[in-house]
Scaffold this motif. Sequence first.
Motif, PDB file in Angstrom:
ATOM      1  N   SER A 112     -55.755  24.452  -3.455  1.00  0.00           N
ATOM      2  CA  SER A 112     -57.026  25.127  -3.238  1.00  0.00           C
ATOM      3  C   SER A 112     -56.838  26.292  -2.273  1.00  0.00           C
ATOM      4  CB  SER A 112     -58.070  24.149  -2.677  1.00  0.00           C
ATOM      5  OG  SER A 112     -57.638  23.600  -1.440  1.00  0.00           O
ATOM      6  N   ILE A 113     -57.642  27.325  -2.480  1.00  0.00           N
ATOM      7  CA  ILE A 113     -57.676  28.482  -1.599  1.00  0.00           C
ATOM      8  C   ILE A 113     -59.117  28.676  -1.145  1.00  0.00           C
ATOM      9  CG2 ILE A 113     -57.388  30.991  -1.415  1.00  0.00           C
ATOM     10  CD1 ILE A 113     -54.737  29.603  -1.515  1.00  0.00           C
ATOM     11  N   GLU A 114     -59.327  28.746   0.158  1.00  0.00           N
ATOM     12  CA  GLU A 114     -60.671  28.888   0.698  1.00  0.00           C
ATOM     13  C   GLU A 114     -60.927  30.306   1.181  1.00  0.00           C
ATOM     14  OE1 GLU A 114     -60.141  27.047   5.141  1.00  0.00           O
ATOM     15  OE2 GLU A 114     -59.841  25.677   3.453  1.00  0.00           O
ATOM     16  N   ASP A 115     -62.200  30.597   1.439  1.00  0.00           N
ATOM     17  CA  ASP A 115     -62.579  31.956   1.818  1.00  0.00           C
ATOM     18  C   ASP A 115     -62.972  32.093   3.285  1.00  0.00           C
ATOM     19  OD1 ASP A 115     -64.986  30.623   1.716  1.00  0.00           O
ATOM     20  OD2 ASP A 115     -65.858  31.850   0.114  1.00  0.00           O
ATOM     21  N   SER A 116     -62.636  31.112   4.107  1.00  0.00           N
ATOM     22  CA  SER A 116     -62.942  31.209   5.531  1.00  0.00           C
ATOM     23  C   SER A 116     -61.873  32.016   6.248  1.00  0.00           C
ATOM     24  CB  SER A 116     -63.058  29.824   6.157  1.00  0.00           C
ATOM     25  OG  SER A 116     -61.864  29.096   5.992  1.00  0.00           O
ATOM     26  N   THR A 117     -62.281  32.761   7.276  1.00  0.00           N
ATOM     27  CA  THR A 117     -61.370  33.659   7.983  1.00  0.00           C
ATOM     28  C   THR A 117     -60.780  33.060   9.247  1.00  0.00           C
ATOM     29  OG1 THR A 117     -63.143  34.596   9.332  1.00  0.00           O
ATOM     30  CG2 THR A 117     -62.745  35.617   7.181  1.00  0.00           C
ATOM     31  N   GLY A 118     -61.455  32.047   9.807  1.00  0.00           N
ATOM     32  CA  GLY A 118     -61.051  31.531  11.104  1.00  0.00           C
ATOM     33  C   GLY A 118     -61.642  32.321  12.259  1.00  0.00           C
ATOM     34  N   ASP A 119     -62.422  33.335  11.949  1.00  0.00           N
ATOM     35  CA  ASP A 119     -63.058  34.190  12.955  1.00  0.00           C
ATOM     36  C   ASP A 119     -64.532  33.806  13.048  1.00  0.00           C
ATOM     37  OD1 ASP A 119     -64.151  36.156  14.536  1.00  0.00           O
ATOM     38  OD2 ASP A 119     -63.457  37.845  13.313  1.00  0.00           O
ATOM     39  N   ALA A 120     -64.941  33.252  14.190  1.00  0.00           N
ATOM     40  CA  ALA A 120     -66.316  32.780  14.340  1.00  0.00           C
ATOM     41  C   ALA A 120     -67.332  33.901  14.184  1.00  0.00           C
ATOM     42  CB  ALA A 120     -66.486  32.115  15.703  1.00  0.00           C
ATOM     43  N   ALA A 121     -66.946  35.117  14.532  1.00  0.00           N
ATOM     44  CA  ALA A 121     -67.869  36.251  14.431  1.00  0.00           C
ATOM     45  C   ALA A 121     -68.081  36.686  12.984  1.00  0.00           C
ATOM     46  CB  ALA A 121     -67.353  37.419  15.265  1.00  0.00           C
ATOM     47  N   VAL A 159     -69.378  26.745   7.630  1.00  0.00           N
ATOM     48  CA  VAL A 159     -69.312  27.748   8.707  1.00  0.00           C
ATOM     49  C   VAL A 159     -70.696  28.243   9.103  1.00  0.00           C
ATOM     50  CG1 VAL A 159     -66.998  28.480   8.024  1.00  0.00           C
ATOM     51  CG2 VAL A 159     -68.983  29.693   7.093  1.00  0.00           C
ATOM     52  N   GLY A 160     -71.731  27.461   8.750  1.00  0.00           N
ATOM     53  CA  GLY A 160     -73.072  27.811   9.172  1.00  0.00           C
ATOM     54  C   GLY A 160     -73.807  28.793   8.286  1.00  0.00           C
ATOM     55  N   GLN A 161     -73.270  29.048   7.085  1.00  0.00           N
ATOM     56  CA  GLN A 161     -73.950  29.940   6.140  1.00  0.00           C
ATOM     57  C   GLN A 161     -74.367  29.120   4.911  1.00  0.00           C
ATOM     58  OE1 GLN A 161     -71.936  33.658   5.362  1.00  0.00           O
ATOM     59  NE2 GLN A 161     -71.288  33.886   7.493  1.00  0.00           N
ATOM     60  N   ALA A 162     -75.350  28.255   5.135  1.00  0.00           N
ATOM     61  CA  ALA A 162     -75.779  27.316   4.104  1.00  0.00           C
ATOM     62  C   ALA A 162     -76.758  27.969   3.136  1.00  0.00           C
ATOM     63  CB  ALA A 162     -76.397  26.087   4.747  1.00  0.00           C
ATOM     64  N   ASP A 163     -76.302  29.026   2.509  1.00  0.00           N
ATOM     65  CA  ASP A 163     -77.087  29.776   1.525  1.00  0.00           C
ATOM     66  C   ASP A 163     -76.543  29.412   0.146  1.00  0.00           C
ATOM     67  OD1 ASP A 163     -78.143  31.613  -0.256  1.00  0.00           O
ATOM     68  OD2 ASP A 163     -77.963  33.313   1.112  1.00  0.00           O
ATOM     69  N   LEU A 164     -77.251  28.531  -0.553  1.00  0.00           N
ATOM     70  CA  LEU A 164     -76.735  28.029  -1.821  1.00  0.00           C
ATOM     71  C   LEU A 164     -76.579  29.140  -2.846  1.00  0.00           C
ATOM     72  CD1 LEU A 164     -75.840  25.452  -3.272  1.00  0.00           C
ATOM     73  CD2 LEU A 164     -78.180  25.207  -4.113  1.00  0.00           C
ATOM     74  N   THR A 165     -77.492  30.099  -2.850  1.00  0.00           N
ATOM     75  CA  THR A 165     -77.393  31.208  -3.793  1.00  0.00           C
ATOM     76  C   THR A 165     -76.113  32.002  -3.560  1.00  0.00           C
ATOM     77  OG1 THR A 165     -79.798  31.398  -3.966  1.00  0.00           O
ATOM     78  CG2 THR A 165     -78.504  33.314  -4.623  1.00  0.00           C
ATOM     79  N   MET A 166     -75.796  32.260  -2.305  1.00  0.00           N
ATOM     80  CA  MET A 166     -74.567  32.974  -1.965  1.00  0.00           C
ATOM     81  C   MET A 166     -73.335  32.164  -2.363  1.00  0.00           C
ATOM     82  SD  MET A 166     -71.914  32.870   0.480  1.00  0.00           S
ATOM     83  CE  MET A 166     -72.569  32.123   1.980  1.00  0.00           C
ATOM     84  N   VAL A 167     -73.369  30.873  -2.076  1.00  0.00           N
ATOM     85  CA  VAL A 167     -72.227  30.012  -2.394  1.00  0.00           C
ATOM     86  C   VAL A 167     -71.986  29.970  -3.897  1.00  0.00           C
ATOM     87  CG1 VAL A 167     -71.419  27.619  -2.371  1.00  0.00           C
ATOM     88  CG2 VAL A 167     -72.383  28.622  -0.300  1.00  0.00           C
ATOM     89  N   VAL A 168     -73.042  29.789  -4.663  1.00  0.00           N
ATOM     90  CA  VAL A 168     -72.915  29.749  -6.130  1.00  0.00           C
ATOM     91  C   VAL A 168     -72.385  31.079  -6.654  1.00  0.00           C
ATOM     92  CG1 VAL A 168     -74.228  29.675  -8.286  1.00  0.00           C
ATOM     93  CG2 VAL A 168     -74.602  27.931  -6.537  1.00  0.00           C
TER      94      VAL A 168
END
Length: 271
Positions: A112-121, A159-168
């Motif tokens: 698997s490859i994820e899209d998180s950056t590790g940057d909290a900002a 990461v605190g961006q619980a926007d289902l439309t964005m995720v889908v």
Amino acid sequence: MPMTTAEKRATFRGMHESGCFVLPNPWDIGSARALQHLGFKAIASTSAGFAWSIGKADNRVMLEDVLRHLTALCGACDLPVNADFEGGFAHKAEKVAANVALATKTGIAGLSIEDSTGDAAKPLYERAFAVERIKAARAAINADNSGALLTGRCEGFLVGQADLTMVVDRLQAYSEAGADCLYAPGIKTKEQISAVVKAMHPKPVNLLIGASGLSVAEAADLGVRRISVGGSLARTAWSGFMRAAREMAEKGTFTELGNGYSGGELNKMFS
């Protein structure tokens, strides 16, 4: 007779075609062999569980450590192994591709490859850049005809961006970029899960289940194809260890040791 790497990959891909299966996450050779002993048909590594086993925090393990770990897991049991390959251990797409090529050489059946950056900002990569990273991973897998299965992950809910439309939207883009399976760790409600499954159809969806959540039957009813548990098995093991160790350190007593699993049973399992 043990399965070849090609057979493991074909088996793993076939498991995603129908039904719903549990893909548990061992953190070392012993836990991997125990899961095979219990009858699971495939396993997946856990970045957190492995990191803790070598005294590091999650997402603080080096690529070389992970490649050795994946090689060990693939050689330790006769099961397909899916790799939690975090963000590909690189930012740029071409480097992700190079690292994915190294990962496939360990014998894994998928990653698997994820899209998180590790940057909290700025916790998620820009959408277009995240898509390029998935395309690069797909190209690396295709380049050597490995047949490894690629899972695209959107970490929005973690990461605190619980926007289902964005995720889908992101998952659909990762699917179009070549991901075989889609994964949005952190979604929990039946409504969220059903929405992701329907949007990704006919491609399979992986669901993360931790301390609470749906049963396998309930997840299957929603169309989930694959269930993983992340670092939860490792956390469960650490829970028993820490309770017993703290009791010894703080009270000078040893009662928690009486709750340990039978040494005889462990020897029998590993004999």
